[in-house]
Structure formats: structure tokens, C-alpha cells
Motif scaffolding. Structure first.
Motif, PDB file in Angstrom:
ATOM      1  N   ARG A 120       5.327   5.306  -7.515  1.00 54.32           N
ATOM      2  CA  ARG A 120       4.600   4.124  -7.856  1.00 54.32           C
ATOM      3  C   ARG A 120       4.766   3.082  -6.719  1.00 54.32           C
ATOM      4  NH1 ARG A 120       6.878   2.135 -13.957  1.00 54.32           N
ATOM      5  NH2 ARG A 120       6.722   4.306 -14.927  1.00 54.32           N
ATOM      6  N   ARG A 121       3.700   2.142  -6.593  1.00 54.71           N
ATOM      7  CA  ARG A 121       3.567   1.110  -5.752  1.00 54.71           C
ATOM      8  C   ARG A 121       4.339  -0.121  -6.270  1.00 54.71           C
ATOM      9  NH1 ARG A 121      -0.005   2.942  -1.813  1.00 54.71           N
ATOM     10  NH2 ARG A 121      -1.226   4.755  -2.431  1.00 54.71           N
ATOM     11  N   PRO A 122       4.410  -1.110  -5.353  1.00 62.56           N
ATOM     12  CA  PRO A 122       5.235  -2.299  -5.645  1.00 62.56           C
ATOM     13  C   PRO A 122       4.624  -3.027  -6.977  1.00 62.56           C
ATOM     14  CG  PRO A 122       5.291  -2.106  -3.360  1.00 62.56           C
ATOM     15  CD  PRO A 122       4.428  -0.885  -3.909  1.00 62.56           C
ATOM     16  N   ASN A 123       3.262  -3.085  -7.102  1.00 63.95           N
ATOM     17  CA  ASN A 123       2.688  -3.729  -8.200  1.00 63.95           C
ATOM     18  C   ASN A 123       2.721  -3.101  -9.408  1.00 63.95           C
ATOM     19  OD1 ASN A 123       0.867  -1.861  -7.867  1.00 63.95           O
ATOM     20  ND2 ASN A 123      -1.068  -3.057  -7.508  1.00 63.95           N
ATOM     21  N   GLN A 124       3.357  -1.971  -9.531  1.00 61.20           N
ATOM     22  CA  GLN A 124       3.572  -1.092 -10.671  1.00 61.20           C
ATOM     23  C   GLN A 124       5.169  -1.165 -10.931  1.00 61.20           C
ATOM     24  OE1 GLN A 124       2.074   2.500  -8.966  1.00 61.20           O
ATOM     25  NE2 GLN A 124       0.370   2.474 -10.492  1.00 61.20           N
ATOM     26  N   LEU A 125       5.879  -2.272 -10.339  1.00 55.00           N
ATOM     27  CA  LEU A 125       7.254  -2.394 -10.558  1.00 55.00           C
ATOM     28  C   LEU A 125       7.807  -3.538 -10.981  1.00 55.00           C
ATOM     29  CD1 LEU A 125       8.552  -0.751  -7.195  1.00 55.00           C
ATOM     30  CD2 LEU A 125       8.439   0.431  -9.500  1.00 55.00           C
ATOM     31  N   SER A 126       8.961  -3.633 -11.897  1.00 57.82           N
ATOM     32  CA  SER A 126       9.324  -4.876 -12.411  1.00 57.82           C
ATOM     33  C   SER A 126       9.802  -5.892 -11.039  1.00 57.82           C
ATOM     34  CB  SER A 126      10.020  -4.805 -13.361  1.00 57.82           C
ATOM     35  OG  SER A 126      11.370  -4.170 -12.956  1.00 57.82           O
ATOM     36  N   GLY A 127      10.088  -6.962 -11.154  1.00 54.75           N
ATOM     37  CA  GLY A 127      10.851  -7.537 -10.334  1.00 54.75           C
ATOM     38  C   GLY A 127      12.333  -7.036  -9.876  1.00 54.75           C
ATOM     39  N   GLY A 128      12.877  -6.692 -10.736  1.00 59.13           N
ATOM     40  CA  GLY A 128      14.305  -6.096 -10.615  1.00 59.13           C
ATOM     41  C   GLY A 128      13.987  -4.823  -9.888  1.00 59.13           C
ATOM     42  N   GLN A 129      13.189  -4.027 -10.238  1.00 57.91           N
ATOM     43  CA  GLN A 129      12.860  -2.701  -9.513  1.00 57.91           C
ATOM     44  C   GLN A 129      12.391  -2.803  -8.071  1.00 57.91           C
ATOM     45  OE1 GLN A 129       9.964  -0.939 -12.223  1.00 57.91           O
ATOM     46  NE2 GLN A 129      11.441   0.048 -13.565  1.00 57.91           N
ATOM     47  N   GLN A 130      11.765  -3.727  -7.700  1.00 57.84           N
ATOM     48  CA  GLN A 130      11.213  -4.090  -6.387  1.00 57.84           C
ATOM     49  C   GLN A 130      12.383  -4.477  -5.696  1.00 57.84           C
ATOM     50  OE1 GLN A 130       7.682  -6.711  -5.888  1.00 57.84           O
ATOM     51  NE2 GLN A 130       7.090  -6.309  -7.901  1.00 57.84           N
ATOM     52  N   ASN A 146       0.681  -1.266   0.004  1.00 54.71           N
ATOM     53  CA  ASN A 146       0.023   0.075   0.043  1.00 54.71           C
ATOM     54  C   ASN A 146       1.025   1.188  -0.038  1.00 54.71           C
ATOM     55  OD1 ASN A 146       0.739  -0.808   2.740  1.00 54.71           O
ATOM     56  ND2 ASN A 146      -0.379   1.137   3.577  1.00 54.71           N
ATOM     57  N   MET A 147       2.135   1.133  -0.023  1.00 59.96           N
ATOM     58  CA  MET A 147       3.186   2.263  -0.080  1.00 59.96           C
ATOM     59  C   MET A 147       3.687   2.410  -1.450  1.00 59.96           C
ATOM     60  SD  MET A 147       5.124   2.250   3.643  1.00 59.96           S
ATOM     61  CE  MET A 147       4.072   2.297   5.308  1.00 59.96           C
ATOM     62  N   THR A 148       4.066   3.803  -1.399  1.00 60.95           N
ATOM     63  CA  THR A 148       4.890   3.891  -2.842  1.00 60.95           C
ATOM     64  C   THR A 148       6.350   3.661  -2.433  1.00 60.95           C
ATOM     65  OG1 THR A 148       5.383   6.150  -2.109  1.00 60.95           O
ATOM     66  CG2 THR A 148       3.284   5.945  -3.249  1.00 60.95           C
ATOM     67  N   GLN A 172       7.594   5.759  -0.026  1.00 61.72           N
ATOM     68  CA  GLN A 172       7.198   5.641   1.290  1.00 61.72           C
ATOM     69  C   GLN A 172       8.006   4.432   1.972  1.00 61.72           C
ATOM     70  OE1 GLN A 172       3.103   5.577   0.437  1.00 61.72           O
ATOM     71  NE2 GLN A 172       2.744   7.575   1.518  1.00 61.72           N
ATOM     72  N   ASN A 173       8.056   3.233   1.009  1.00 61.00           N
ATOM     73  CA  ASN A 173       8.741   2.087   1.530  1.00 61.00           C
ATOM     74  C   ASN A 173      10.407   2.294   1.763  1.00 61.00           C
ATOM     75  OD1 ASN A 173       7.630  -0.958   1.132  1.00 61.00           O
ATOM     76  ND2 ASN A 173       6.610   0.333  -0.358  1.00 61.00           N
ATOM     77  N   ILE A 174      10.956   3.245   1.048  1.00 63.03           N
ATOM     78  CA  ILE A 174      12.250   3.576   1.478  1.00 63.03           C
ATOM     79  C   ILE A 174      12.490   4.234   2.665  1.00 63.03           C
ATOM     80  CG2 ILE A 174      14.491   4.916   0.645  1.00 63.03           C
ATOM     81  CD1 ILE A 174      13.662   4.408  -2.234  1.00 63.03           C
ATOM     82  N   LEU A 175      11.507   5.110   2.927  1.00 59.06           N
ATOM     83  CA  LEU A 175      11.324   6.339   4.141  1.00 59.06           C
ATOM     84  C   LEU A 175      11.041   5.339   5.201  1.00 59.06           C
ATOM     85  CD1 LEU A 175       9.589   9.308   2.922  1.00 59.06           C
ATOM     86  CD2 LEU A 175      11.925   9.156   3.592  1.00 59.06           C
ATOM     87  N   ALA A 176      10.250   4.121   5.192  1.00 60.38           N
ATOM     88  CA  ALA A 176      10.088   3.181   6.436  1.00 60.38           C
ATOM     89  C   ALA A 176      11.196   2.601   7.035  1.00 60.38           C
ATOM     90  CB  ALA A 176       9.330   1.988   5.575  1.00 60.38           C
ATOM     91  N   GLY A 177      12.484   2.448   6.223  1.00 63.74           N
ATOM     92  CA  GLY A 177      13.675   2.241   6.846  1.00 63.74           C
ATOM     93  C   GLY A 177      14.348   3.344   7.794  1.00 63.74           C
ATOM     94  N   LEU A 178      13.894   4.684   7.347  1.00 62.50           N
ATOM     95  CA  LEU A 178      14.585   5.618   8.072  1.00 62.50           C
ATOM     96  C   LEU A 178      13.725   6.112   9.453  1.00 62.50           C
ATOM     97  CD1 LEU A 178      15.564   7.605   4.801  1.00 62.50           C
ATOM     98  CD2 LEU A 178      17.052   6.933   6.594  1.00 62.50           C
ATOM     99  N   HIS A 179      12.897   5.493  10.036  1.00 64.78           N
ATOM    100  CA  HIS A 179      12.114   6.073  11.047  1.00 64.78           C
ATOM    101  C   HIS A 179      12.794   6.339  12.348  1.00 64.78           C
ATOM    102  CE1 HIS A 179      13.234   1.946  12.869  1.00 64.78           C
ATOM    103  NE2 HIS A 179      13.006   1.491  12.070  1.00 64.78           N
ATOM    104  N   HIS A 180      14.123   5.755  12.321  1.00 63.14           N
ATOM    105  CA  HIS A 180      14.999   6.215  13.379  1.00 63.14           C
ATOM    106  C   HIS A 180      15.515   7.620  13.214  1.00 63.14           C
ATOM    107  CE1 HIS A 180      17.628   4.794  10.306  1.00 63.14           C
ATOM    108  NE2 HIS A 180      18.497   5.466  10.608  1.00 63.14           N
TER     109      HIS A 180
END
Length: 285
Positions: free
Chosen positions: A174-184, A135-137, A140-148
Motif C-alpha cells: 500500500r501507498r501512504p494515501n491508502q493508510l490511516s494516520g496511525g499506520q503512516q 509514490n512509494m509503497t 519501499q518507504n521502509i527500505l529507504a532507511g536501509l540504503h546503507h
């Protein structure tokens, strides 16, 4: 996966710890559960002394090896214990007995009753299915690793640096389902790197990728190692890719290390020792 804001855990139903209500995870949630998010890492010269994986898990592994940087590939037939080795190092699985030490720091010791939780082990872990939040772009997915990181400008800069490093520019919304496997896979790697790791464990990182994309991802691992000084430990089935991109190969057969040496020295005799009667069917050089 849903998120419990009270316990900072991810769950499919109610929270397994407090049985409370869960909701969709948000960008600033402190997601620390190792099974679904990248783990922290902080080791330059990790040392795995010994581990014993319980037979009830489907594999018994006795492993003793040191790693002083570079890219190391684990080879072996399915079920030999490669994934279990990574999961025990990361703290996702608990051995029945033994001892696991990384960079002089004890992570697990059955005799001393030490078993650090995953979020305290400082080990970056990449799952085979990438573990991105659907459900994240990308941003947002990358920022989830920066919560600290409390400084918003520093968070944004670190996110942008990761986007540029992995050539994800233009894909931020883009959301994960809009990416290729390599991009994910690259988004998952970017999220891990925002946590400033020193070692990354990757479980079958190219298993679902086409040959061209698989090579690109392996090149990413080598680039991370060479440019950032981050050690890489891969569980990989693709023998040719392991030989081409890994500096060193460890071969596991029936839970035991049967080869430990430079990738350049892996020949058919070594593969036969690793894969046994299945050597011709599963691997060749």
C-alpha cells in the motif's frame, strides 16, 4: 518531493546544490536529507548541555538538561520553543550561539565553529507529517532507511522485522494515501528503526491522530524504549498522554525550563507554571 541522484538531496524543483534535474525518488536512492527522511541515531545516553535558538526564528530557548534513557516529554504552550529545541538538536535549524552536546560528542558549538550536518549527528527524527514518500509503497518507504546496507537479504530481513514489530503485515504494497494516520506513523517509525537508532526525537507525533490511535502510537514509543533500549524525546501538546506514557516531563515557558521532573509529579500547579494564564485553557489534570 523529488530527488537529485547527483547530490543525494530532495527538492521540490531543481536541485538546490547543483541546479540539476531531479526525478522521483527510488527505493535504493541514498536519501539522507534530514528535512524529509528519518535521521540516523546512535546515542544511549544523550546529553544536551546548552543551546540558544535565534529570536529571528520566533523563539529564544536556553535549555540545559541531561537524558539517560527512558521516555521524556516536552510540554509548553505553542511557540515556547519545543519544536525548535528538537530541530536544533537534529541540525535542522542552526542556533545563533551556544553549544549542543550529545553523549559527549559536540554537535554544535558556536565558539568553536562546529556545526555537524544532520546526517552526521546520528539522531533519529520523526516529523509531524511523517515525511513518507507518496509514490512509494510501505515496503519501499521502509527500505529507504536501509540504503546503507549492501546485502539484499539483510535489507529484506530488516524490513520484514520492522513490519512485524509494528504490525504492518499485509500492508506492504500500500501507498501512504491508502493508510490511516496511525499506520503512516508506524511506517515512519519502522523506517527510523531500520537505521538502528539509539535516540528518537518526535515532533508532535500524535497531533493529527484520534484518541485511540494516539494512545496506540504512544504505546509504540514506550515499547521501543523498553524492548530496544532506545531513548525517546517527544514534543507533545497532549498533557494527559505525556503524563501517562512519559517517564519524565520538561516544561518550557517563554524559552526557559520551568519544570524538570517525574511525570507522576505533574499537577495543576506545575501546569500553571508551564502554561501561565493559558494553563486552564490548554491543560489540566
Amino acid at each position: 518531493m523529488l530527488y537529485c541522484p547527483r547530490c543525494s538531496l530532495l527538492a521540490e524543483g531543481t536541485c538546490p546544490q547543483c541546479s540539476g534535474k531531479v526525478r522521483e525518488p527510488r527505493e535504493n536512492d541514498p536519501v539522507l536529507l534530514a528535512r524529509t527522511d528519518a535521521l540516523h541515531a546512535a546515542m544511549l545516553e544523550p546529553l544536551l548541555e546548552e543551546e540558544q535558538i535565534p529570536s529571528s526564528r520566533g523563539a529564544t530557548v536556553g535549555a540545559a538538561f541531561a537524558m539517560d534513557g527512558g521516555v521524556l516529554g516536552l510540554l509548553g504552550a505553542s511557540g515556547c520553543g519545543k519544536s525548535m529545541t528538537l530541530k536544533c538538536i537534529a541540525g535542522i535549524e542552526k542556533p545563533d550561539e551556544g553549544r549542543i552536546v550529545l553523549d559527549g560528542r559536540v554537535l554544535y558549538d558556536s565558539a568553536a565553529h562546529i556545526n555537524l550536518p544532520p546526517q552526521q549527528r546520528h539522531v533519529g527524527y520523526l516529523f509531524q507529517n511523517y515525511a513518507l514518500f507518496p509514490n512509494m509503497t510501505v515496503r519501499q518507504n521502509i527500505l529507504a532507511g536501509l540504503h546503507h546496507e549492501k546485502d539484499r537479504r539483510k535489507r529484506e530481513k530488516a524490513m520484514q522485522d520492522a513490519v512485524h514489530f509494528f504490525q504492518l503485515d499485509g500492508l506492504e504494497v500500500r501507498r501512504p494515501n491508502q493508510l490511516s494516520g496511525g499506520q503512516q506513523q508506524r511506517v515512519a517509525l519502522a523506517r527510523t528503526l531500520t537505521q538502528d537508532p539509539r535516540i528518537i526525537l518526535a515532533d508532535e507525533p500524535v497531533a493529527a491522530l484520534d484518541p485511540v490511535t494516539a494512545k496506540q502510537v504512544m504505546q509504540d514509543f514506550v515499547r521501543i524504549n523498553r524492548e530496544m533500549g532506545i531513548s525517546i524525546l517527544l514534543n507533545i501538546h497532549h498533557v494527559e498522554l505525556a503524563i501517562e506514557y512519559a517517564d519524565r516531563i520538561i516544561g518550557i515557558r517563554a524559552g526557559k525550563i520551568v519544570y524538570d521532573g517525574p511525570s507522576a509529579n505533574v499537577d495543576q500547579a506545575v501546569l500553571d507554571a508551564i502554561y501561565g494564564d493559558n494553563g486552564q485553557a490548554e491543560a489540566s489534570v
